[in-house]
Structure formats: structure tokens, C-alpha cells
Scaffold this motif. Structure first.
Motif, short mmCIF file in Angstrom:
data_model
loop_
_atom_site.label_atom_id
_atom_site.label_comp_id
_atom_site.label_asym_id
_atom_site.label_seq_id
_atom_site.Cartn_x
_atom_site.Cartn_y
_atom_site.Cartn_z
N LEU A 90 0.82 -1.22 0.00
CA LEU A 90 0.00 0.00 0.00
C LEU A 90 0.85 1.27 0.00
O LEU A 90 2.03 1.24 0.33
CB LEU A 90 -0.92 0.00 1.23
N TRP A 91 0.22 2.36 -0.36
CA TRP A 91 0.83 3.69 -0.32
C TRP A 91 0.16 4.49 0.78
O TRP A 91 -0.98 4.19 1.16
CB TRP A 91 0.64 4.38 -1.69
N ASP A 92 0.83 5.54 1.28
CA ASP A 92 0.29 6.26 2.43
C ASP A 92 -0.63 7.43 2.03
O ASP A 92 -0.48 8.54 2.53
CB ASP A 92 1.46 6.76 3.29
N GLY A 93 -1.56 7.19 1.14
CA GLY A 93 -2.48 8.27 0.73
C GLY A 93 -3.83 8.11 1.42
O GLY A 93 -4.21 7.01 1.82
N SER A 94 -4.55 9.22 1.57
CA SER A 94 -5.89 9.12 2.16
C SER A 94 -6.74 10.31 1.69
O SER A 94 -6.22 11.32 1.24
CB SER A 94 -5.82 9.09 3.69
N CYS A 95 -8.04 10.15 1.84
CA CYS A 95 -8.97 11.21 1.47
C CYS A 95 -9.22 12.08 2.71
O CYS A 95 -9.64 11.55 3.75
CB CYS A 95 -10.27 10.59 0.96
N ILE A 96 -9.02 13.38 2.58
CA ILE A 96 -9.18 14.27 3.74
C ILE A 96 -10.63 14.35 4.23
O ILE A 96 -10.89 14.82 5.32
CB ILE A 96 -8.69 15.71 3.43
N VAL A 97 -11.56 13.92 3.40
CA VAL A 97 -12.97 13.95 3.80
C VAL A 97 -13.33 12.67 4.57
O VAL A 97 -13.88 12.72 5.67
CB VAL A 97 -13.88 14.08 2.55
N HIS A 98 -12.98 11.53 4.00
CA HIS A 98 -13.41 10.25 4.57
C HIS A 98 -12.56 9.78 5.75
O HIS A 98 -12.99 8.94 6.52
CB HIS A 98 -13.45 9.19 3.47
N GLU A 99 -11.34 10.31 5.88
CA GLU A 99 -10.48 9.82 6.98
C GLU A 99 -10.91 10.39 8.34
O GLU A 99 -10.46 9.91 9.37
CB GLU A 99 -9.01 10.17 6.71
N LYS A 100 -11.78 11.41 8.32
CA LYS A 100 -12.06 12.12 9.59
C LYS A 100 -13.38 11.74 10.27
O LYS A 100 -13.73 12.34 11.27
CB LYS A 100 -12.02 13.63 9.35
N PHE A 101 -14.11 10.78 9.74
CA PHE A 101 -15.36 10.41 10.42
C PHE A 101 -15.05 9.71 11.75
O PHE A 101 -13.99 9.10 11.91
CB PHE A 101 -16.21 9.51 9.51
N ASP A 102 -16.02 9.81 12.67
CA ASP A 102 -15.77 9.35 14.03
C ASP A 102 -16.73 8.20 14.40
O ASP A 102 -17.95 8.36 14.35
CB ASP A 102 -16.00 10.58 14.95
N VAL A 103 -16.17 7.06 14.79
CA VAL A 103 -16.99 5.89 15.14
C VAL A 103 -17.93 6.20 16.31
O VAL A 103 -19.09 5.78 16.31
CB VAL A 103 -16.08 4.69 15.53
N ALA A 104 -17.42 6.97 17.29
CA ALA A 104 -18.23 7.27 18.49
C ALA A 104 -19.51 8.01 18.09
O ALA A 104 -20.58 7.77 18.66
CB ALA A 104 -17.41 8.10 19.46
N VAL A 105 -19.41 8.89 17.09
CA VAL A 105 -20.59 9.66 16.65
C VAL A 105 -21.60 8.70 15.98
O VAL A 105 -22.81 8.79 16.22
CB VAL A 105 -20.17 10.81 15.70
N ILE A 106 -21.10 7.77 15.17
CA ILE A 106 -22.01 6.80 14.52
C ILE A 106 -22.75 6.02 15.61
O ILE A 106 -23.97 5.83 15.54
CB ILE A 106 -21.22 5.84 13.59
N LYS A 107 -22.03 5.61 16.63
CA LYS A 107 -22.65 4.83 17.72
C LYS A 107 -23.72 5.64 18.46
O LYS A 107 -24.77 5.11 18.80
CB LYS A 107 -21.58 4.34 18.69
N GLU A 108 -23.45 6.91 18.66
CA GLU A 108 -24.42 7.80 19.30
C GLU A 108 -25.71 7.87 18.49
O GLU A 108 -26.81 7.74 19.00
CB GLU A 108 -23.86 9.23 19.41
N TYR A 109 -25.55 8.07 17.15
CA TYR A 109 -26.72 8.15 16.26
C TYR A 109 -27.50 6.84 16.27
O TYR A 109 -28.72 6.82 16.20
CB TYR A 109 -26.28 8.48 14.83
N ARG A 110 -26.78 5.74 16.34
CA ARG A 110 -27.46 4.42 16.32
C ARG A 110 -28.37 4.26 17.54
O ARG A 110 -29.41 3.62 17.46
CB ARG A 110 -26.41 3.31 16.31
#
Ligand code: 13P
Ligand code: SF4
Length: 336
Positions: A199-219
Motif C-alpha cells: 500500500l501507499w500512504d495516501g488518504s482522502c481528507i474527507v473520509h479519513e475524519k469520520f468518528d466511530v463514536a458519533v455513529i454509535k451515538e446516532y445508532r
């Protein structure tokens, strides 16, 4: 307000723009879309838009709308003199590579992408030298120069299929530049990172910043909600959602299911588009804006179409077009 603008407002309303705009905004939008659509005919131009574009761009002026794969496959058969690409630069470059005899313009020449900025052709040459037995599989979010040194291009909607085919003949594959998508693919295909998948060390600045804790709160608040995420998200997000895919995979999933509500963990444009496509379904907002995708506006599309500025035209050498085209054609062959 003249009759033409009044009729345009009605057309935009029918397309579902009222779900996201108020009356006053519609008038301003309609004045611009009337003019853009008039110029488009006059100049025999076609407008392509990625699904992350602003809803007024998608619904008001675009002839072809889709994810990266659909836009590349559909744009090969375009019968117009000019292509205006509402998206980011690597997408417009792909349109030029597939239509070398047409003039391709981007409304915002500064619309880059953190993934395509993360890797240069010299990096690919070095990787090839280090792992001479491994084919280079490159995500479409890359510059034409990088594509020219790749064996095959993939998009988020065909990466798994193409990699799985390639693994039948290859023990090791270099997948660039998105490390998160690479990790998600390695997991689905049961491949070891660093050995079977480089792999290469690239990432999307939009998708890399989502937070699992927030998803769990919404659930907790919406227990029957279906959560979907783009495959550019890190693995800990993917482990906590119900569906992973490309933007078009997510739209298809919404169409084919009847969840109480949906959450799209991706760029905000997809949720806005989904609201207009599925007015009877409920969407819970959790999204991030891509600063590059949002550089395109009706104003700069109009400016581009009116003046065809040289700064906005995609210019690639014949040699680069020919070399990068090979890896894109290979994608079409392997995705079939
Ligand atoms: P899609 O090909 O899924 O539309 O993704 C493109 C992109 O840039 C996602 O961030
Ligand atoms: Fe690039 Fe991410 Fe924007 Fe897509 S959302 S164009 S990958 S920066």
C-alpha cells in the motif's frame, strides 16, 4: 421575473430542488441555469457532474451524472465539441484521455484531491523497482502521469472485482494510493498487507475524519437506521456500518432496501442528491464537505462556458494520453 425564469423554477421544482432550497434561492439558481443551458446548446457542449457536486449543478445543468466509473464509461461516447467537467481535476483528465479530440474544461482549475496529490510518477517507478513481480493497481483518484505508470485503474465500484481477478495470477499486488481503501479491500479479499498487498500512504481528507463514536451515538437515537460508508473510510468506520461501497453502490442500496432511515458516511453531496431521488425515504445527516468538489458553482460554470478560458482547459500531451489510456482501457476490460 420573466416567463423563462418562471418556467425554469417549475422545472427545478419538479426535479426535487425544493427539498433542499427555499423559494428565493430558486429564483437566483433559475436565472443562472437558464443562461447556462442556453449557452450549452449554442456551443454544442455537454456537462458532466460527479454525484458530490452541488444539487443545483447536478439537477439544473448536467447531462451526465454519476460516480467515477459511470462518468468515465459514459463519457467515451460523447457527441459534443466541448465537455465541461463539474468535479475534480483527475476526473476531467480522465474525460480528456477518453476524448482526446474534444476540448475539456473544468470550472475550477484548483479543484484537486488529497489522494491524487499524495503520489507522483517517481513514487510509482520506485515501487515497481522494489516489487518487480507485482502489478500496479491504481485508484482512479490519481494524476494522468501516475496512471501512465500503472497496469490497471480501478474505481471504488469495481476495485474488489478487478483485484480478485488479478490475484488469480499474482501473489502480490501494489495498490495505490488510498491506504484505507487498500486495507478494506485486503480485508474483504483476505490478503496480508505488506506481503500480498503493498500500500501507499495516501488518504482522502474527507473520509479519513469520520468518528466511530458519533455513529454509535446516532445508532442509539435511530436503532433501525441503515448506515452506509464509502470505501475510502478507515477500517474502524467500515467495521461499524451496515454497508460499504462506492457512491453509486450506496444509491442502489437505498433504492433496493426499505430501512426506517439511512445515514450516508461520505461527502454531503450524496445525501443531498439522495434526498431528491428518494423523497419518501428518511435521511439522517452525518457528512463532510469536500472542499475541492465544492469549488464548482453555477457562477464558475457559466464563466467557463461563456469564455472558454485557457486556464480552465485540460491539456495533456498526445504521448501522455496514449500511455495513461492503456491502464484505463484495462479497467474497462477487467470490469466487464
Ligand atoms: P466514487 O467513484 O464512489 O463516486 O468516489 C469518488 C470519490 O472521489 C470519492 O471521494
Ligand atoms: Fe478526493 Fe476525498 Fe474529495 Fe473524493 S472526497 S475528491 S477522494 S478529497
Amino acid at each position: 421575473m420573466n416567463e423563462e425564469v418562471k418556467n425554469e423554477i417549475l422545472r427545478l421544482k419538479e426535479k426535487g430542488l425544493t427539498n433542499i432550497c427555499v423559494e428565493g434561492e430558486l429564483e437566483q439558481i433559475a436565472e443562472l441555469t437558464v443562461e447556462i443551458n442556453r449557452l450549452k446548446k449554442l456551443k454544442n457542449a455537454v456537462i458532466l457532474a460527479h454525484v458530490y457536486q452541488r444539487p443545483e449543478v447536478i439537477l439544473g445543468i448536467s447531462d451526465l451524472v454519476g460516480d467515477s466509473f459511470k462518468l468515465s464509461s459514459d463519457c467515451s461516447g460523447i457527441n459534443a465539441d466541448i465537455i465541461i467537467f463539474c468535479g475534480v481535476n483527475f476526473m476531467a483528465q480522465t474525460a480528456k484521455i477518453l476524448n482526446p479530440n474534444k476540448r475539456v474544461f473544468v470550472p475550477s482549475p484548483d479543484a484537486g484531491c488529497s489522494l491524487s496529490d499524495s503520489i507522483k510518477k517517481e513514487d510509482v517507478i520506485a515501487l515497481r523497482k522494489k516489487y518487480p513481480d507485482a502489478p500496479v493497481v491504481t485508484y482512479i483518484n490519481t494524476e494522468a502521469e501516475v496512471k501512465a505508470y500503472s497496469d490497471v485503474i480501478v474505481t471504488s465500484s469495481n476495485a474488489e472485482k478487478i483485484l480478485s481477478n488479478l490475484y488469480k495470477k499474482n501473489k502480490r499486488i501494489i495498490f495505490i494510493p488510498d491506504k484505507f481503501m487498500g486495507r478494506n479491500l485486503a480485508r474483504s479479499l483476505n490478503k496480508r498487507i505488506g506481503d500480498e498487498m503493498i500500500l501507499w500512504d495516501g488518504s482522502c481528507i474527507v473520509h479519513e475524519k469520520f468518528d466511530v463514536a458519533v455513529i454509535k451515538e446516532y445508532r442509539k437515537k435511530y436503532p433501525n437506521m441503515m448506515v452506509m460508508a464509502h470505501s475510502e473510510c478507515p477500517s474502524e468506520i467500515i467495521e461499524n456500518v451496515d454497508f460499504m461501497g462506492s457512491t453509486s453502490d450506496m444509491l442502489a442500496q437505498i433504492k433496493n432496501t426499505s430501512a426506517e432511515s439511512y445515514m450516508l458516511v461520505t461527502e454531503c453531496g450524496l445525501g443531498e442528491l439522495a434526498t431528491t431521488m428518494f423523497p419518501d425515504k428518511k435521511f439522517i445527516a452525518m457528512c463532510r464537505l469536500c472542499p475541492y468538489m465544492k469549488m464548482t458553482s453555477l457562477e464558475n460554470v457559466l464563466e467557463t462556458l461563456k469564455n472558454l478560458p485557457s486556464n480552465n482547459e485540460v491539456i495533456l500531451s498526445k504521448d501522455l494520453i496514449e500511455r495513461s489510456r492503456k491502464s484505463i482501457d484495462m479497467m474497462f476490460e477487467l470490469a466487464r
